[in-house]
Scaffold this motif. Structure first.
Motif, mmCIF file in Angstrom:
data_model
loop_
_atom_site.group_PDB
_atom_site.id
_atom_site.type_symbol
_atom_site.label_atom_id
_atom_site.label_comp_id
_atom_site.label_asym_id
_atom_site.label_seq_id
_atom_site.Cartn_x
_atom_site.Cartn_y
_atom_site.Cartn_z
ATOM 1 N N ASN A 30 -0.345 -7.572 10.278
ATOM 2 C CA ASN A 30 0.276 -8.234 9.126
ATOM 3 C C ASN A 30 1.675 -8.684 9.549
ATOM 4 O O ASN A 30 2.568 -7.863 9.772
ATOM 5 N N ASN A 59 -9.897 1.762 6.003
ATOM 6 C CA ASN A 59 -8.741 1.212 5.270
ATOM 7 C C ASN A 59 -8.582 -0.255 5.685
ATOM 8 O O ASN A 59 -7.967 -0.544 6.717
ATOM 9 N N MET A 87 0.851 -1.178 0.000
ATOM 10 C CA MET A 87 0.000 0.000 0.000
ATOM 11 C C MET A 87 0.895 1.239 0.000
ATOM 12 O O MET A 87 1.892 1.309 0.719
ATOM 13 N N HIS A 114 -6.681 -2.516 4.621
ATOM 14 C CA HIS A 114 -5.427 -3.078 4.136
ATOM 15 C C HIS A 114 -4.303 -2.695 5.081
ATOM 16 O O HIS A 114 -4.333 -1.633 5.719
ATOM 17 N N ALA A 129 -11.311 -8.866 4.027
ATOM 18 C CA ALA A 129 -12.318 -9.015 2.978
ATOM 19 C C ALA A 129 -13.734 -8.819 3.495
ATOM 20 O O ALA A 129 -14.578 -8.220 2.820
ATOM 21 N N ASP A 179 -5.081 -2.790 -2.876
ATOM 22 C CA ASP A 179 -5.397 -3.900 -1.985
ATOM 23 C C ASP A 179 -4.224 -4.876 -2.017
ATOM 24 O O ASP A 179 -3.198 -4.604 -2.652
ATOM 25 N N GLY A 180 -4.371 -5.987 -1.340
ATOM 26 C CA GLY A 180 -3.303 -6.974 -1.278
ATOM 27 C C GLY A 180 -3.425 -8.081 -2.292
ATOM 28 O O GLY A 180 -2.763 -9.118 -2.154
ATOM 29 N N THR A 212 -10.050 -12.887 5.471
ATOM 30 C CA THR A 212 -8.900 -12.152 4.941
ATOM 31 C C THR A 212 -8.339 -12.888 3.731
ATOM 32 O O THR A 212 -8.834 -13.946 3.343
ATOM 33 N N ASN A 213 -7.274 -12.342 3.168
ATOM 34 C CA ASN A 213 -6.599 -12.982 2.035
ATOM 35 C C ASN A 213 -5.454 -13.888 2.486
ATOM 36 O O ASN A 213 -4.594 -14.262 1.676
ATOM 37 N N THR A 228 -5.356 -7.965 3.530
ATOM 38 C CA THR A 228 -6.623 -7.346 3.147
ATOM 39 C C THR A 228 -7.746 -7.978 3.942
ATOM 40 O O THR A 228 -7.908 -9.206 3.959
#
Length: 710
Positions: free
Chosen positions: A217, A246, A74, A248, A228, A150-151, A277-278, A226
């Motif tokens: 993270n 935000n 980001m 992310h 979701a 985004d991621g 999440t991702n 991210t």
């Protein structure tokens, strides 16, 4: 990506093709060789004899295989240049530069005159009406910018349309080039939530408590976390969240999720927040939510103990555990003091706890819990009982009483026999099957897990039948059985040990010893006065010794019947008869009578006797004649034996007999023939004994008396 192949250069005169100069075309340049010297035809087309105006315009994009972007966090703003070059002649008209449908919106582009100084004013996007024109060997700069939002890894495709500007658009051949764009995310994202449970504690009804859930993270590479989606799975509206503006976070950064708790009634609340999440390793996580509107402590026990705790069947000497979760549903700390005791005849050590009976447990904070472990260790078989009491600071439940029960599972195996002796088994035979039964004299089910012969056991001792495993036997069940036999294959002892694995409390491994002796036919089936036969699978008489017979056809007494005269059998015909010689009356010098003893050893046996009887006389004996009589009498005989007699005239010799029962000669116990006073009445007597047709021969002696009388 689609690139058009370069077109060949066309020289002014075909004569040049056969001259000293030869030209060739490469994808990126054209060159000629004249008198051994190389000439750059692109820079000096006239020296190569090329008509520049006659070579069509051709679009070349560099790099030809697209662009990759490595700044994927980001805040990244990475720009890269695509060079658009006219590698043909004349002018190239670019009519469109656009993104292919479905391309990521995180990519953008701009056109510039000079790729070395793209900071100058951007050019308008070309159209059919206002194309971007590039002269031969000239370039334009196409700047592509990637700003990740985004991621997620992004992809896009730039489409560039171009044609030779010497022709109107509608008459030209359109060239289309596709340039792929990709962001290069190396590795996957990883994150850690700040907690798996959010406890709002006590909040009064209609008031609101706040809490923050952070998602950090923890990726070790350039991967963007991210958020979701968020979802509440509670069944009420007490809990709420605010989705972050935000969602992310770069490595080392966090995403904050604001949560709130607003109770509407006096009760404790539970919910769950699902976080998507991702992170491919944990795309979904669940965070428990708790809150209460009770200001005082309140105990809740799970699982429910309203009906008491029944441990069920527990093996004698083993321990089972029942874990009680003591949960404080109130808003103030909770104190619990447990105690345990036995009931009736139950051993006081059967029920016990992980903590000391009568001592308070550690204080339980609001909406927190602790585990109380209650154990049962049966001290014997059958039902055993106790009670658990919990003293609490919950004003609504100051004393909770819980009954305790356990059934001591103490099975005991009872075997009908503990060893088997098959005795002597003739080689080639199979012994009788011997059955062993196993019953349960204890409490609870007896389980047989496995069975097998011990290593080294004789393979001649075999298992005939057995139940399928595992098998359970309750005290009320009939015993189950195992069947064994000895299959005699080699002479000598045969020993085996059969092992049974059970859960019997007296002994879990039972040993059953099995023994036997494989013997020869002679040793296994001894026959008196004979030789045995074992081929039929049982003891039989194979043959009798000379002079002996198996008259009663019974193995037990063997060849029990010895022929008369110590084995010198009396025959049934004149050639091997018994000749008794001469008998005479009172006037004769011969004996008056003779008694004989014999036996018939089988149904076909016949004994034949021959005797001459003299009717003598003289001046001083029987002067005036006599009444001579020849007599044969059966003195004794077994049932079914018949005397047969044929009294014949003197000089007849041996004959007149049969080898079977003939009523004309047989069946009486006494036969005689009377003479006359006036004649000489010498006789020849043929006598024989046979079995009657329906008789069963037995080895018993008979006696016959032969007599000559006056």
């Amino acid at each position: 990506m689609t690139l058009l192949a370069p077109q060949p250069f066309r020289p002014k005169s075909a004569q040049l093709l056969s001259g000293l100069m030869f030209c060739w075309v490469l994808l990126s340049s054209a060159a000629c060789q004249e008198d051994g010297a190389s000439v750059n035809c692109t820079a000096n087309p006239e020296q190569c004899g090329i008509d520049v105006e006659a070579v069509p315009a051709r679009l070349y994009v560099d790099p030809p295989f697209g662009l990759g972007f490595g700044c994927v966090l980001m805040g990244c703003d990475e720009a890269k240049i695509l060079t658009l070059e006219n590698r043909g002649g004349g002018q190239l008209a670019i009519t469109s530069v656009r993104f292919k449908e479905g391309s990521s919106e995180d990519f953008s582009f701009a056109l510039y005159n000079d790729e070395e100084d793209p900071a100058d004013e951007a050019l308008e996007h070309p159209t059919i009406e206002k194309p971007l024109k590039i002269k031969d060997s000239r370039t334009k700069a196409l700047s592509v910018t990637y700003k990740p939002t985004d991621g997620i890894a992004d992809e896009a495709v730039l489409i560039i349309d171009a044609h030779d500007a010497s022709l109107p658009y509608q008459d030209s051949v359109l060239t289309t080039v596709e340039v792929p764009l990709r962001s290069r995310v190396l590795g996957s994202v990883a994150f850690v939530p700040s907690t798996d449970t959010i406890n709002f504690g006590y909040v009064a009804p209609d008031e609101t408590g706040q809490a923050i859930l952070t998602l950090e993270n923890t990726s070790e590479n350039d991967a963007v976390l991210t958020l979701a989606a968020l979802n509440l799975t509670d069944e009420n509206d007490a809990f709420a969240f605010t989705f972050p503006e935000n969602p992310h976070a770069n490595p080392g950064d966090v995403i904050e999720v604001a949560l709130s708790f607003t109770p509407s009634e006096y009760q404790d609340y539970e919910g769950q927040l699902t976080v998507a999440t991702n992170d491919t390793a944990q795309p979904l996580i669940a965070v428990d939510l708790r809150g209460t509107a009770f200001s005082e402590p309140g105990i809740r026990i799970t699982p429910s103990v309203g009906q008491g705790i029944d441990f069920g069947a527990v093996r004698f000497g083993e321990t089972d555990v029942w874990e009680l979760q003591l949960y404080n549903a109130g808003g103030a700390p909770l104190t619990v003091t447990p105690s345990i005791s036995a009931l009736g005849d139950t051993d006081p050590n059967v029920f016990h706890m992980g903590s000391t009976s009568g001592e308070a447990l550690a204080e339980i904070a609001p909406l927190e819990s602790t585990v109380l472990s209650v154990y049962a260790t049966p001290a014997g078989g059958g039902a055993q009982e106790g009670v658990l009491q919990l003293e609490t600071t919950d004003p609504n439940n100051p004393l909770i009483t819980v009954t305790l029960a356990v059934f001591g599972n103490a099975p005991m195996a009872e075997y009908s026999i503990e060893d088997i002796d098959f005795g002597n088994v003739v080689m080639g035979w199979q012994s009788d099957v011997v059955e062993v039964t196993i019953g349960n004299t204890g409490t609870g089910d007896l389980t047989i897990f496995s069975y097998d012969f011990e290593i080294g056991s004789s393979p001649q001792i075999m298992l005939g039948s057995a139940p399928d495993l595992p098998v359970k036997i309750s005290p009320d069940d009939d015993p189950i059985s195992f069947a064994f036999f000895l299959n005699g294959q080699s002479l000598g002892p045969a020993n085996a040990t059969f092992l049974l694995q059970t859960d019997a409390i007296d002994y879990s491994t039972a040993r059953l010893d099995l023994t036997g002796q494989v013997v020869s036919c002679i040793d296994g089936c001894p026959v008196a006065n004979g030789t045995p036969s074992c081929e039929a699978g049982y003891c039989a008489i194979g043959s009798c010794a000379e002079g002996y017979h198996d008259t009663n056809v019974a193995f037990a007494d063997g060849c029990e019947c010895q022929e008369e005269r110590n084995g010198d059998d009396i025959g049934g015909n004149c050639s091997d008869k018994r000749d008794l010689g001469n008998l005479g009356d009172d006037c004769s010098d011969h004996a008056h009578s003779v008694t004989v003893t014999g036996n018939l050893h089988d149904a076909e046996d016949t004994d034949l006797y021959y005797v001459k009887m003299e009717d003598a006389g003289s001046v001083i004996c029987d002067t005036f004649g006599d009444s001579f009589r020849a007599k044969v009498e059966l003195i004794s005989a077994p049932p079914g034996l018949a005397l047969c007699v044929n009294i014949r005239a003197s000089g007849s010799g041996c004959g007149g007999y049969t080898d079977y029962y003939d009523p004309s000669y047989c069946g009486q116990n006494s036969y005689s023939s009377n003479g006359s006073w006036s004649s000489d009445d010498d006789k020849e007597v043929v006598a024989w004994v046979v079995w009657k047709p329906d008789a069963t021969p037995i080895c018993t002696n008979y006696q016959i008396k032969f007599r000559a009388d006056d």
